[in-house]
Each structure stands twice: as C-alpha cells, then as structure tokens.
Enzyme design. Structure first.
Site, PDB file in Angstrom:
ATOM      1  N   SER A   4       3.038  -1.572  10.194  1.00 29.90           N
ATOM      2  CA  SER A   4       5.358  -1.906   9.922  1.00 29.90           C
ATOM      3  C   SER A   4       5.979  -3.560  10.016  1.00 29.90           C
ATOM      4  CB  SER A   4       5.410  -1.701  12.026  1.00 29.90           C
ATOM      5  OG  SER A   4       4.881  -0.111  12.149  1.00 29.90           O
ATOM      6  N   ASN A  21       0.940  -1.315   0.361  1.00 30.57           N
ATOM      7  CA  ASN A  21      -0.577   0.013  -0.331  1.00 30.57           C
ATOM      8  C   ASN A  21       0.766   1.323   0.509  1.00 30.57           C
ATOM      9  OD1 ASN A  21      -2.243   1.720   0.675  1.00 30.57           O
ATOM     10  ND2 ASN A  21      -2.359   0.903   2.932  1.00 30.57           N
ATOM     11  N   TRP A  22       0.972   1.512  -1.169  1.00 32.71           N
ATOM     12  CA  TRP A  22       1.943   2.923  -1.355  1.00 32.71           C
ATOM     13  C   TRP A  22       1.129   4.260  -0.842  1.00 32.71           C
ATOM     14  CZ3 TRP A  22       3.639   3.034  -7.359  1.00 32.71           C
ATOM     15  CH2 TRP A  22       4.605   2.010  -7.125  1.00 32.71           C
ATOM     16  N   LYS A  23       0.058   4.530  -0.203  1.00 28.85           N
ATOM     17  CA  LYS A  23      -0.694   5.536   0.147  1.00 28.85           C
ATOM     18  C   LYS A  23      -0.544   6.638  -1.019  1.00 28.85           C
ATOM     19  CE  LYS A  23      -0.003   3.472   4.592  1.00 28.85           C
ATOM     20  NZ  LYS A  23       0.176   4.111   6.059  1.00 28.85           N
ATOM     21  N   HIS A  73      -9.312   0.828   4.897  1.00 29.67           N
ATOM     22  CA  HIS A  73      -8.265   1.374   5.982  1.00 29.67           C
ATOM     23  C   HIS A  73      -8.466   2.543   6.876  1.00 29.67           C
ATOM     24  CE1 HIS A  73      -3.685   2.722   6.531  1.00 29.67           C
ATOM     25  NE2 HIS A  73      -3.679   1.084   5.791  1.00 29.67           N
ATOM     26  N   GLY A  88       2.916  -1.089   3.687  1.00 30.52           N
ATOM     27  CA  GLY A  88       3.172  -0.106   4.033  1.00 30.52           C
ATOM     28  C   GLY A  88       4.035   0.948   3.605  1.00 30.52           C
ATOM     29  N   GLY A  89       5.413   1.585   4.585  1.00 30.14           N
ATOM     30  CA  GLY A  89       6.514   1.625   4.702  1.00 30.14           C
ATOM     31  C   GLY A  89       7.425   1.003   4.177  1.00 30.14           C
ATOM     32  N   GLU A 135      -6.902   4.678   7.939  1.00 30.56           N
ATOM     33  CA  GLU A 135      -6.844   6.127   7.868  1.00 30.56           C
ATOM     34  C   GLU A 135      -8.010   6.804   6.969  1.00 30.56           C
ATOM     35  OE1 GLU A 135      -3.084   5.792   5.763  1.00 30.56           O
ATOM     36  OE2 GLU A 135      -1.628   4.949   7.252  1.00 30.56           O
ATOM     37  N   GLU A 185      -5.406  -5.529  10.484  1.00 32.24           N
ATOM     38  CA  GLU A 185      -3.897  -4.161  10.588  1.00 32.24           C
ATOM     39  C   GLU A 185      -4.516  -3.376  12.405  1.00 32.24           C
ATOM     40  OE1 GLU A 185      -1.958  -3.063   6.709  1.00 32.24           O
ATOM     41  OE2 GLU A 185      -4.079  -1.033   7.080  1.00 32.24           O
ATOM     42  N   GLY A 199       2.640   2.370  10.624  1.00 29.13           N
ATOM     43  CA  GLY A 199       3.465   3.553  10.794  1.00 29.13           C
ATOM     44  C   GLY A 199       4.112   4.337  11.968  1.00 29.13           C
TER      45      GLY A 199
HETATM   46  P1  PGA Z   1       2.672   0.603   7.794  1.00 27.24           P
HETATM   47  O1  PGA Z   1       1.359   0.472   6.875  1.00 27.24           O
HETATM   48  O2  PGA Z   1       3.452  -0.772   7.286  1.00 27.24           O
HETATM   49  O3  PGA Z   1       3.744   1.503   6.806  1.00 27.24           O
HETATM   50  O4  PGA Z   1       2.922   0.243   9.205  1.00 27.24           O
HETATM   51  C1  PGA Z   1       0.662  -0.512   6.649  1.00 27.24           C
HETATM   52  C2  PGA Z   1      -0.815   0.122   6.161  1.00 27.24           C
HETATM   53  O5  PGA Z   1      -1.285   0.654   6.335  1.00 27.24           O
HETATM   54  O6  PGA Z   1      -1.194  -0.387   5.743  1.00 27.24           O
END
Ligand code: PGA
Length: 249
Positions: free
Chosen positions: A210, A9-11, A97, A231-232, A99, A169, A175
């Site tokens: 993470s 997930n590149w956000k 998600h 994510g990251g 967010e 998640e 993050g």
């Molecule tokens: P993260 O994000 O790996 O940067 O913690 C995961 C996500 O939000 O899907």
C-alpha cells in the site's frame, strides 16, 4: 549494490493498450526526475516483450513476476526460465511474492531455488519476505522474515547476498490500503539488515504494501528503507512517477 530503487509490480493487470498508455505517461516525465532512483516495471510475462521494446533506451528497466527454479530448458510446463526472461529484456525477477507463497503454495525452499536460478541467468532476484497479520500479532515477525531470508541465502550462498534486492512486504499491508508505519517498516528493515552479515551495508531493501504517492516520502525517509515495491499505485503513471520522485536521491 545498495541504491534507491522503485519497482512497479503490475500483478495480473494489463493488456497491450494499457501498456501503451501507462508507459507513454511514465516515459513522458521520467527524464525530469532529478537524481532518479533505479526504476523498473514488472508486467505479466506475456507483456514483457512489448514493455521491453517500449522502455528500451529509457531509465525504466523490466522485471518478471516469477522465474523457474530450474536452469536450462526442460519439461517444466508453465514455467519460464531466467535465460528466457533475460533474453526478453528483463533485468529483475520477483521471487517469493506473498501471493505466490499463499495462493500457489511456494515454499521457502522453492523460493530459494528460484532466486538461485535467477542469479544463474544474470537476473537480480527481488526476494519478497513478510509476515501475516496473525504472525505479527503473535510477535513472530522477525522469526518469519528471518526464516524466509535465510532459506534464500542457504540456496544462493551468503556470499551472493550483495546480488539480491530484498523487499519487505507485510502481507496485511498488501492491497489493503493499510500501510506499515514508517517506524514499523524501519524496525523490520533494520532487522533484515542484521541478517546479511558483511553484505548488510550493500543490500537494497525495499518496502512494499500500500505504498502511495502520499505515504512514500515518510517511508523512504527511514534509514534502512531504500525504496519501494509498488502494486496498485504502479498502474497509474502519475502515482508511479510521484513515488519515484519520493525515492530520488
Ligand atoms: P500494493 O501491492 O502496493 O497494491 O499493496 C504491493 C505488492 O504486492 O508488491
């Protein structure tokens, strides 16, 4: 269908130059992964056509970070329909998600409608569920993820559970660099599986929060963890590839 799966997930990261560099890095080595998991990248919507064109013919598939809850076309400013995403080359769509839930006020019911619309367009919804730290501390984790998952199943019909991917998640692990321990994650995954009725053995359940190259092995080694939503670490080719390797069969 239950299978090993890693999705990045590149956000809201990236631009055309970054897509070229990152996908060049991933595509240069992805074929060397033995017994690879299913793999997808989930870029910002505007970059989907570029990504889809670049990964065509490779093992990497494409997803969207959200999908409109309405099918067909219409006056839904700012939304992108499942059919549009499908035509652009997507196979998956994230829904719910944390967010989106926390920053943009998406309700359980709306997430359910988005999942239903994704299915209607032939996309596989990746349904995100997870508790906040306060909810975990108050011992509400199971109640929260149950409520979030049941809202989706209520919208899609429980008979569509097999067509979903679920991503657990924990919000406190996203993050933050703070990962759930493999045992903490496994406990919630096992609980989620109990919520899926007869579909339970067939549903792919990812862990996200993470995940990095150095903790992926331990997480993916747990019985009910089928891979990760990353994510990251999905923004770095070497990290993403290492995580895909950790999810290889
Ligand atoms: P993260 O994000 O790996 O940067 O913690 C995961 C996500 O939000 O899907």
């Amino acid at each position: 269908m239950r299978r090993n799966f890693v999705a990045g997930n590149w956000k809201m990261h990236g631009n055309r130059a970054m897509v070229r560099e990152l996908l060049d890095g991933i595509l240069a080595e992805v074929d060397q992964i033995e017994a690879p998991p299913a793999m997808a990248v989930i870029p910002p919507a505007i970059l989907i056509p570029q990504v889809a064109e670049r990964v065509a013919g490779s093992a990497i598939e494409v997803g969207a970070q959200n999908v409109c809850d309405q099918e067909g076309e219409g006056a839904f400013t700012g939304e992108i329909s499942g059919a549009m995403l499908q035509e652009a080359g997507c196979r998956y769509a994230l829904v719910g998600h944390s967010e989106r839930r926390a920053l943009y006020g998406e309700s359980d019911a709306l997430v359910g409608q988005r999942a239903l619309a994704a299915l209607g367009a032939g996309l596989t919804p990746i349904v995100c569920v997870g508790e906040t730290l306060e909810e975990r501390d108050a011992d509400q984790t199971e109640g929260v993820v149950q409520r979030q998952l049941q809202a989706v199943l209520a919208a899609t019909g429980a008979d569509r559970a097999r067509d979903l991917v679920i991503a657990y998640e924990p919000v406190w692990a996203i993050g933050t660099g703070r990962t759930a321990t493999p045992e903490q994650a496994q406990a919630v995954h096992a609980f989620l599986r109990t919520q899926l009725g007869s579909a339970a053995p067939d549903v792919t359940i990812l862990y996200g929060g993470s995940v990095k190259a150095d903790n992926a092995d331990a997480l993916f080694g747990m019985d009910d963890i089928d891979g990760g939503l990353i994510g990251g670490a999905s923004l770095k080719a070497d990290q993403f590839l290492a995580i895909c390797r950790a999810a290889a069969a």
